[in-house]
Motif scaffolding. Sequence first.
Motif, mmCIF file in Angstrom:
data_model
loop_
_atom_site.group_PDB
_atom_site.id
_atom_site.type_symbol
_atom_site.label_atom_id
_atom_site.label_comp_id
_atom_site.label_asym_id
_atom_site.label_seq_id
_atom_site.Cartn_x
_atom_site.Cartn_y
_atom_site.Cartn_z
ATOM 1 N N THR A 180 -8.995 10.924 1.726
ATOM 2 C CA THR A 180 -8.990 10.693 3.175
ATOM 3 C C THR A 180 -9.873 9.506 3.537
ATOM 4 O O THR A 180 -9.485 8.646 4.339
ATOM 5 C CB THR A 180 -9.482 11.949 3.916
ATOM 6 N N LEU A 181 -11.063 9.461 2.958
ATOM 7 C CA LEU A 181 -11.978 8.346 3.232
ATOM 8 C C LEU A 181 -11.397 7.024 2.742
ATOM 9 O O LEU A 181 -11.556 5.985 3.396
ATOM 10 C CB LEU A 181 -13.329 8.613 2.569
ATOM 11 N N GLU A 182 -10.720 7.060 1.618
ATOM 12 C CA GLU A 182 -10.117 5.836 1.081
ATOM 13 C C GLU A 182 -8.991 5.332 1.977
ATOM 14 O O GLU A 182 -8.920 4.134 2.287
ATOM 15 C CB GLU A 182 -9.595 6.093 -0.333
ATOM 16 N N LEU A 183 -8.120 6.245 2.393
ATOM 17 C CA LEU A 183 -7.011 5.829 3.259
ATOM 18 C C LEU A 183 -7.538 5.348 4.606
ATOM 19 O O LEU A 183 -7.073 4.327 5.133
ATOM 20 C CB LEU A 183 -6.034 6.994 3.450
ATOM 21 N N TYR A 184 -8.512 6.064 5.145
ATOM 22 C CA TYR A 184 -9.138 5.635 6.406
ATOM 23 C C TYR A 184 -9.790 4.264 6.236
ATOM 24 O O TYR A 184 -9.672 3.399 7.107
ATOM 25 C CB TYR A 184 -10.181 6.666 6.837
#
Length: 403
Positions: free
Chosen positions: A245-249
């Motif tokens: 999630t942090l990577e995609l965000y």
Amino acid sequence: MELLRLEHKKLWHRRSVQTGVLLCFLYIIIFGDLLSYQWFTFGSADDFTSSFGNHFDGYSNIRKKQEYAKQWEGDLTDETLQAMVRDYQERAGSNDISEYEMTDWEALNAWVQTLWPELEEADQPYIMISYVDPSQLTGFEERREKALDNFLDMNGQTGEEKEYFLNMYTKVDTPLQYRWTKGWTFVTADFVSQCGVILGIFLAIGIAPMFCGEWHDRTKALIATTKNGWKKIAGVKVMAAVLFTLELYGIITVSSVFLQIVFLGTEGWDMPIQCIKILAAAPWNVLQAEIYEYIYLLLAALGYTGIVLLCSALTKSNYVSLLISLAIIFVPMAASQFLPLWGQRLLDLIPFVGSSTDIFRTNTYHLFGLRIWSPYLLITVPISLGLISLPFAVHFWAKRAKI
């Protein structure tokens, strides 16, 4: 750490994740951001029938509009507003779209319509600033305060609630400082708020199989033979999902901010949000508004991740998990219009169902006798729902996996 690395690698090796991230990047950054700056939204126009008719010259057109707007920068007074409207009318008289398209006509017309409604002529086919007498546009600050007062009354916000927003409004620095508005309007009122649902879709595609995928891939028996406990493996899966999630965000945020700086620069960051929505009560500038919206997007994404993991732990089918995860966003959005206002406000607290643009609005929640401005709850409740969901996801998956 080794388990986390392997689980993270396993997640990214799924074809659905790779395809989803690519489509997310293409849709949000390429079509929603890059092409909007260069073509759809900011490209110069020969007519207004379609954005696809714009020229592919957004970068240079933005620079021209910013340069034009500099002559009006500073205190937004009656005289400044009158001069801006007068200049628009002179340019519109030439019937050359490129002339009046250079002006900040959308913001101007919104201000005049909101603050001087008595000057509007119902039989006029043109926008209001085309025919209004500029000399009649007086008392800008007084009318803005009166319009906010009337707006709150029309919304049924009286008594203490009305005082709450009027007191908030008194903290807004006056006179307003004008900058070119369209670029920041695109960022704060359109682009970031629309990223949420799209981000939610692709997060669901990536995370929905996290637990139930073990049944789909028939690896449950293999996991049962490992030396690690079920809960430890579940914890690793949670960390891998949060990391994804942090990577995609991060991909979306870094790319969009980079393009914003390239095309818009940093000019106008100190402009009050009232220049975008004249009846906004919050004493914020557009940079603060953008920071809030990206924080909202991050916390909503993390909260949604926790909820999707719970859905994944409760099912044994990737497709069922994905459908339930998507339904958590889209069913409330569809049902909201049929509910009373309190029901709509309640559904807004679900990740990605509400909107970060509530910073421009005067919505409140009443909780334990307290009156809370909606933007505060819109960033705290979604992440709280996600955190509450995580221990249940771990518990249910570990329990079902032992069966």
